[in-house]
Design a protein around this motif. Structure first.
Motif, short mmCIF file in Angstrom:
data_model
loop_
_atom_site.label_atom_id
_atom_site.label_comp_id
_atom_site.label_asym_id
_atom_site.label_seq_id
_atom_site.Cartn_x
_atom_site.Cartn_y
_atom_site.Cartn_z
N SER A 1 -3.86 1.67 6.32
CA SER A 1 -5.11 1.36 5.63
C SER A 1 -5.15 -0.10 5.20
O SER A 1 -6.23 -0.67 5.01
N ALA A 2 -4.00 -0.75 5.06
CA ALA A 2 -3.97 -2.18 4.72
C ALA A 2 -4.60 -2.99 5.84
O ALA A 2 -5.32 -3.96 5.59
N PHE B 1 0.84 -1.20 0.00
CA PHE B 1 0.00 0.00 0.00
C PHE B 1 0.88 1.25 0.00
O PHE B 1 0.62 2.20 -0.74
N GLU B 2 1.91 1.25 0.83
CA GLU B 2 2.80 2.41 0.91
C GLU B 2 3.53 2.65 -0.41
O GLU B 2 3.77 3.80 -0.78
N GLY C 1 -11.43 2.02 -4.60
CA GLY C 1 -10.04 2.34 -4.29
C GLY C 1 -9.08 1.45 -5.06
O GLY C 1 -8.08 1.93 -5.60
N LEU D 1 2.33 2.34 -3.18
CA LEU D 1 1.36 2.99 -4.07
C LEU D 1 1.02 4.40 -3.61
O LEU D 1 0.22 5.09 -4.23
N GLY D 2 1.60 4.81 -2.48
CA GLY D 2 1.30 6.12 -1.94
C GLY D 2 0.09 6.14 -1.02
O GLY D 2 -0.43 7.20 -0.68
N ILE D 3 -0.36 4.96 -0.61
CA ILE D 3 -1.50 4.83 0.30
C ILE D 3 -0.93 4.57 1.70
O ILE D 3 -0.01 3.76 1.84
N PRO D 4 -1.46 5.23 2.72
CA PRO D 4 -0.95 4.99 4.07
C PRO D 4 -0.99 3.50 4.43
O PRO D 4 -2.00 2.82 4.18
N THR E 1 -6.63 3.18 -7.77
CA THR E 1 -5.25 3.36 -7.32
C THR E 1 -4.30 2.30 -7.87
O THR E 1 -3.11 2.56 -7.98
N VAL E 2 -4.81 1.13 -8.23
CA VAL E 2 -3.93 0.04 -8.64
C VAL E 2 -4.21 -0.44 -10.05
O VAL E 2 -3.31 -0.54 -10.88
#
Length: 135
Positions: free
Chosen positions: A47-48, A38-39, A81, A41-44, A85-86
């Motif tokens: 959140s995973a 997740f990180e 999401g 990808l720029g996602i905190p 995002t992916v």
């Protein structure tokens, strides 16, 4: 029970099983690995953990028919999401290196359907709360 109710139950159980297995996979593969992905990808990363818990517990809730509408909305948000995002950059069918967003789109449609319709047939929530509108 009519055919529409049977169809909604089938979708509810299949969607629940699918998300339960995806959540379980995240736990078995190590939530740290999922957080790192997740990180990347720029996602905190935290959140995973949220996504994994929603998938695991939400999957069980859908299978049992408890809180179907709420869980379905949460699943729809997760799928949106994932798509944007992916998967979106890989296209609908994928780009040869990564699968496309066709599965996520199908799961999104199933979740939206369950959030809209009454799927209280054969649900534990219906037995507990005795109201088809609250399921």
């Amino acid at each position: 029970m009519n055919r529409n109710n049977v169809g909604a139950v089938v979708l509810r159980v299949i969607l629940g099983v699918t998300f339960f297995i995806h959540g379980l996979s995240k736990f078995q593969g190590g939530l740290g690995n999922t957080a790192a992905f997740f990180e990347s990808l720029g996602i905190p990363g935290f959140s995973a953990y949220v996504v994994a818990v929603i998938e695991l517990i939400g999957g069980v809730m859908l299978i049992l028919g408890i809180g179907t509408r709420i869980v379905s909305v949460l699943f729809a948000v997760i799928m949106l999401g994932a798509i944007f995002t992916v998967k979106f950059s890989a296209g609908f069918l994928g780009d040869g290196q990564m699968t496309g967003y066709e599965l996520e789109l199908a799961l999104l449609a199933m979740a939206i359907f369950l959030a809209i319709v009454n799927s209280a047939a054969f649900s534990l929530g219906n037995k507990i709360f005795r109201s088809e509108d609250r399921i």
